[in-house]
Design an enzyme around this catalytic site. Structure first.
Site, PDB file in Angstrom:
ATOM      1  N   ASP A   1      44.467 -36.430   3.945  1.00 23.73           N
ATOM      2  CA  ASP A   1      42.802 -36.775   3.747  1.00 23.73           C
ATOM      3  C   ASP A   1      42.637 -38.431   2.936  1.00 23.73           C
ATOM      4  O   ASP A   1      41.985 -38.293   2.023  1.00 23.73           O
ATOM      5  CB  ASP A   1      42.705 -35.623   2.626  1.00 23.73           C
ATOM      6  CG  ASP A   1      43.055 -34.401   3.074  1.00 23.73           C
ATOM      7  OD1 ASP A   1      43.109 -34.099   4.236  1.00 23.73           O
ATOM      8  OD2 ASP A   1      43.343 -33.429   2.054  1.00 23.73           O
ATOM      9  N   GLU A   2      43.734 -39.316   3.231  1.00 21.24           N
ATOM     10  CA  GLU A   2      43.304 -40.271   2.688  1.00 21.24           C
ATOM     11  C   GLU A   2      42.357 -41.269   2.880  1.00 21.24           C
ATOM     12  O   GLU A   2      41.745 -42.073   2.466  1.00 21.24           O
ATOM     13  CB  GLU A   2      44.951 -41.618   3.187  1.00 21.24           C
ATOM     14  CG  GLU A   2      46.393 -40.871   2.578  1.00 21.24           C
ATOM     15  CD  GLU A   2      46.477 -39.911   3.419  1.00 21.24           C
ATOM     16  OE1 GLU A   2      45.542 -39.413   4.422  1.00 21.24           O
ATOM     17  OE2 GLU A   2      47.952 -39.217   3.491  1.00 21.24           O
TER      18      GLU A   2
ATOM     19  N   GLY B   1      39.842 -41.374   8.229  1.00 19.50           N
ATOM     20  CA  GLY B   1      38.224 -40.940   9.474  1.00 19.50           C
ATOM     21  C   GLY B   1      37.460 -42.701   9.321  1.00 19.50           C
ATOM     22  O   GLY B   1      37.407 -42.997  10.015  1.00 19.50           O
ATOM     23  N   LYS B   2      37.612 -42.024   7.686  1.00 25.15           N
ATOM     24  CA  LYS B   2      36.307 -43.670   8.080  1.00 25.15           C
ATOM     25  C   LYS B   2      37.034 -44.882   8.220  1.00 25.15           C
ATOM     26  O   LYS B   2      36.353 -46.048   8.819  1.00 25.15           O
ATOM     27  CB  LYS B   2      36.024 -44.059   6.042  1.00 25.15           C
ATOM     28  CG  LYS B   2      34.808 -44.641   5.806  1.00 25.15           C
ATOM     29  CD  LYS B   2      35.551 -44.644   4.303  1.00 25.15           C
ATOM     30  CE  LYS B   2      34.893 -46.588   4.003  1.00 25.15           C
ATOM     31  NZ  LYS B   2      34.515 -46.807   2.765  1.00 25.15           N
TER      32      LYS B   2
ATOM     33  N   ASN C   1      42.490 -28.452  12.696  1.00 28.08           N
ATOM     34  CA  ASN C   1      42.853 -27.955  10.849  1.00 28.08           C
ATOM     35  C   ASN C   1      43.071 -29.453   9.624  1.00 28.08           C
ATOM     36  O   ASN C   1      42.755 -29.610   9.269  1.00 28.08           O
ATOM     37  CB  ASN C   1      44.941 -27.926  11.191  1.00 28.08           C
ATOM     38  CG  ASN C   1      45.505 -29.033  11.742  1.00 28.08           C
ATOM     39  OD1 ASN C   1      45.308 -29.258  12.656  1.00 28.08           O
ATOM     40  ND2 ASN C   1      46.986 -29.028  11.572  1.00 28.08           N
TER      41      ASN C   1
ATOM     42  N   GLY D   1      40.444 -32.591   9.864  1.00 25.34           N
ATOM     43  CA  GLY D   1      39.372 -32.783   9.201  1.00 25.34           C
ATOM     44  C   GLY D   1      39.080 -33.978   8.769  1.00 25.34           C
ATOM     45  O   GLY D   1      39.293 -34.322   7.103  1.00 25.34           O
TER      46      GLY D   1
ATOM     47  N   THR E   1      38.581 -26.724   5.185  1.00 26.00           N
ATOM     48  CA  THR E   1      38.046 -25.401   4.510  1.00 26.00           C
ATOM     49  C   THR E   1      37.497 -25.690   3.122  1.00 26.00           C
ATOM     50  O   THR E   1      37.455 -23.626   3.259  1.00 26.00           O
ATOM     51  CB  THR E   1      40.195 -25.097   4.117  1.00 26.00           C
ATOM     52  OG1 THR E   1      40.441 -26.485   2.822  1.00 26.00           O
ATOM     53  CG2 THR E   1      40.674 -24.983   5.183  1.00 26.00           C
TER      54      THR E   1
ATOM     55  N   ARG F   1      41.052 -29.893  -3.943  1.00 25.68           N
ATOM     56  CA  ARG F   1      42.759 -30.804  -3.933  1.00 25.68           C
ATOM     57  C   ARG F   1      43.396 -30.559  -4.587  1.00 25.68           C
ATOM     58  O   ARG F   1      42.478 -31.083  -6.495  1.00 25.68           O
ATOM     59  CB  ARG F   1      42.050 -31.993  -3.132  1.00 25.68           C
ATOM     60  CG  ARG F   1      42.035 -31.401  -1.372  1.00 25.68           C
ATOM     61  CD  ARG F   1      41.615 -33.272  -1.151  1.00 25.68           C
ATOM     62  NE  ARG F   1      40.821 -33.329   0.206  1.00 25.68           N
ATOM     63  CZ  ARG F   1      39.697 -33.575   0.877  1.00 25.68           C
ATOM     64  NH1 ARG F   1      39.610 -34.415   0.154  1.00 25.68           N
ATOM     65  NH2 ARG F   1      39.341 -33.507   2.647  1.00 25.68           N
TER      66      ARG F   1
ATOM     67  N   VAL G   1      36.235 -48.554  -1.190  1.00 30.42           N
ATOM     68  CA  VAL G   1      35.516 -48.890  -2.624  1.00 30.42           C
ATOM     69  C   VAL G   1      34.217 -47.501  -2.676  1.00 30.42           C
ATOM     70  O   VAL G   1      33.517 -47.860  -3.847  1.00 30.42           O
ATOM     71  CB  VAL G   1      35.549 -49.429  -3.345  1.00 30.42           C
ATOM     72  CG1 VAL G   1      36.216 -50.854  -3.738  1.00 30.42           C
ATOM     73  CG2 VAL G   1      34.134 -50.584  -2.212  1.00 30.42           C
ATOM     74  N   GLY G   2      34.636 -47.176  -1.379  1.00 25.51           N
ATOM     75  CA  GLY G   2      32.925 -45.677  -1.631  1.00 25.51           C
ATOM     76  C   GLY G   2      32.971 -45.714  -0.427  1.00 25.51           C
ATOM     77  O   GLY G   2      33.703 -45.572   0.562  1.00 25.51           O
TER      78      GLY G   2
HETATM   79  P1  GDP Z   1      40.873 -37.892   6.263  1.00 26.51           P
HETATM   80  O1  GDP Z   1      41.127 -36.697   6.790  1.00 26.51           O
HETATM   81  O2  GDP Z   1      41.970 -39.198   5.727  1.00 26.51           O
HETATM   82  O3  GDP Z   1      39.696 -38.815   7.433  1.00 26.51           O
HETATM   83  O4  GDP Z   1      39.933 -37.828   5.170  1.00 26.51           O
HETATM   84  P2  GDP Z   1      39.236 -36.821   4.520  1.00 26.51           P
HETATM   85  O5  GDP Z   1      37.662 -37.496   5.329  1.00 26.51           O
HETATM   86  O6  GDP Z   1      39.335 -35.812   4.506  1.00 26.51           O
HETATM   87  O7  GDP Z   1      38.360 -36.975   3.282  1.00 26.51           O
HETATM   88  C1  GDP Z   1      38.313 -38.391   2.928  1.00 26.51           C
HETATM   89  C2  GDP Z   1      37.243 -38.014   2.107  1.00 26.51           C
HETATM   90  O8  GDP Z   1      36.953 -39.844   0.959  1.00 26.51           O
HETATM   91  C3  GDP Z   1      35.759 -38.353   2.868  1.00 26.51           C
HETATM   92  O9  GDP Z   1      34.530 -37.247   2.141  1.00 26.51           O
HETATM   93  C4  GDP Z   1      35.029 -39.853   2.358  1.00 26.51           C
HETATM   94  O10 GDP Z   1      34.253 -39.834   2.898  1.00 26.51           O
HETATM   95  C5  GDP Z   1      35.496 -40.238   1.627  1.00 26.51           C
HETATM   96  N1  GDP Z   1      35.879 -41.479   1.534  1.00 26.51           N
HETATM   97  C6  GDP Z   1      36.249 -42.251   2.114  1.00 26.51           C
HETATM   98  N2  GDP Z   1      36.835 -43.008   1.839  1.00 26.51           N
HETATM   99  C7  GDP Z   1      35.712 -43.344   0.382  1.00 26.51           C
HETATM  100  C8  GDP Z   1      35.706 -44.208  -0.982  1.00 26.51           C
HETATM  101  O11 GDP Z   1      36.796 -45.868  -1.118  1.00 26.51           O
HETATM  102  N3  GDP Z   1      35.534 -43.716  -2.050  1.00 26.51           N
HETATM  103  C9  GDP Z   1      35.084 -42.612  -1.864  1.00 26.51           C
HETATM  104  N4  GDP Z   1      34.352 -41.851  -3.403  1.00 26.51           N
HETATM  105  N5  GDP Z   1      35.157 -41.686  -0.538  1.00 26.51           N
HETATM  106  C10 GDP Z   1      35.421 -42.220   0.151  1.00 26.51           C
END
Ligand code: GDP
Length: 423
Positions: A13-14, A17-18, A38, A40, A300, A304, A413-414
């Site tokens: 959850d780091e 994906g973004k 499993n 996301g 789910t 966290r 940062v977002g």
């Molecule tokens: P992944 O499984 O590693 O891709 O992570 P997830 O998608 O489960 O969780 C990351 C969450 O953090 C998502 O809701 C993203 O939109 C959000 N997110 C990612 N980068 C940032 C950030 O720099 N700041 C904030 N506030 N949210 C972020």
């Protein structure tokens, strides 16, 4: 040509994906190499939120081929649902998607077994997502699983499905769990299987031909290093190799092709489900980070657990995976705090240690040793370069890099794609 592996450097959850989505326009191919639905991954582009579970994160780039590699376990019904969901958001993926003929298939009987095993564990529950991932990998190792190639042979697929579903019923009965109606389960599965059969290829060839043609390839990890079946906090782990080793065996790309290993870490730490978590904050600060960071599972919805950045865990992850650069996400969540803390060592039975103990019971006993740093009063949100970050935030990131032994090359940062910059 370059092959880049992107992995979670913590407990998942780091924000992988973004980051993959930001990097995907540079990639000709994005491949998943382990795990299943499993995972996301949340990707937000132009305000539109897309949650991906099985489909690689190269969805927004029209030129990117998305590959579900052989190390993935793929749920045909789940994948079809995801394809349709994307279509409803005007994202067409089928023409840019290949499924490995060697990837193992997840069916409803695996999900039923997952739930029954987890219930039987009682207080020792692993905290699985009950998506059937563990039982599917167990079938793979027991050499009785179904694979992508079976989708192309309907009669063989149905016969194996019925045999395995029947066997699952024997196990379910022994656990006192409800039995499955084999006809109904097959009826609910076969359309998805038929639909996906044309997408099945030998993805090892696809990927290695792409390397030969000088293409850029991104290998996308799911979950995180500390959930790895071998190196994670066993038994509170996932059922696959989440790190760089999994990227090699889960795609068929030889290690010498991998030039860059990107480790994604949050500016703090989170973990879902059970298992040791040395820097966990079971106090108002933990709750505050959970709220501001919206730390609820994208698969789910589970809250966290949250805690300070753990440089002991992340530096071990750097060593284990040859991480060449770090991405630090969610800096904005720590905006406005008076102080921020980094765990620099553990105390285990009175001794100071600077590594992760291999035994989860030892890890559960460690006490974190913290270094305190001044927080940043001006927001990081809105910054578009390292230089625009408040001084304290820059100092924090420099210290993280120093302690972890890898440069921080990207900062987030977002949640939006635009809220990311290279250092
Ligand atoms: P992944 O499984 O590693 O891709 O992570 P997830 O998608 O489960 O969780 C990351 C969450 O953090 C998502 O809701 C993203 O939109 C959000 N997110 C990612 N980068 C940032 C950030 O720099 N700041 C904030 N506030 N949210 C972020």
């Amino acid at each position: 040509m370059s092959v880049t592996v992107l992995i979670g450097a913590q407990w998942g959850d780091e924000g992988k994906g973004k980051i993959i989505d930001v990097l995907a326009p540079e990639a000709d191919v994005v491949a998943r190499y382990q795990g299943g639905n499993n995972a996301g991954h949340t990707v937000i582009v132009e305000g539109k939120k897309v949650v991906l579970h099985l489909i690689p994160s190269g969805v927004h780039s029209q030129k990117t081929l998305n590959v579900i590699g052989n190390g993935v376990v793929m749920n045909p019904v789940g994948l079809c649902t995801e394809i349709d969901k994307l279509a409803s958001q005007d994202i067409e993926i089928i023409s840019r998607l290949e499924i490995s003929s060697r990837c193992h298939l997840v069916f409803s009987y695996h999900q039923a077994l997952d739930a029954a095993f987890e219930a039987a564990r009682g207080a020792d529950a692993v905290g699985t997502t009950k998506k059937g991932i563990g039982p599917t990998y167990a079938d793979k190792v027991a050499r009785c699983g179904l694979r992508g190639a079976d989708l192309c042979h309907p009669a063989r697929l149905e016969a194996k499905f019925r045999t395995n579903c029947g066997k699952a019923n024997t196990v379910l009965a022994s656990l006192g769990a409800p039995l499955l109606d084999v006809d109904a389960e097959w009826g609910a599965t076969k359309t998805a299987c038929t639909r996906l059969a044309p997408l099945v290829t030998d993805t090892v060839l696809t990927l290695n031909r792409a390397i030969k043609a000088g293409k850029n390839i991104m290998l996308e990890g799911a979950q995180g290093v500390w959930l790895d079946i071998d190196y994670g906090t066993y038994p509170y782990v996932t059922s696959s190799n989440t790190g760089v080793g999994g990227a090699v065996t889960g795609t068929g790309i030889a290690p010498q092709h991998i030039k860059t290993v990107i480790g994604v870490a949050k500016a703090y730490t989170t973990r879902v489900g059970g298992g040791p978590f040395p820097t966990e904050l079971c106090c108002d600060m933990g709750e505050k980070i959970r709220k501001i960071g919206n730390e609820f599972g994208s698969t789910t919805g589970r809250p966290r657990r949250t805690g300070w950045f753990d440089a002991v865990a992340t530096s071990y992850a750097v060593m284990l995976n040859g991480i060449t650069e770090l991405v630090v996400t969610k800096m904005d969540v720590l905006d406005g705090l008076d102080e921020v803390k980094i765990c620099t060592a553990y105390e285990l039975d009175g001794n100071r240690v600077d590594y992760m103990p291999a035994d989860a019971e030892d890890l559960a006993r460690v006490k974190p040793v913290y270094e305190s740093m001044p927080g940043w009063k001006n927001p990081t949100k809105g910054a578009r370069s390292f230089g625009e970050l408040p001084l304290e935030a820059r100092n924090y990131l420099n210290r993280v890099a120093e302690l972890c032994g890898a440069p921080v090359k990207t900062v987030s940062v977002g949640p939006d794609r635009a809220e990311t910059f290279r250092v």
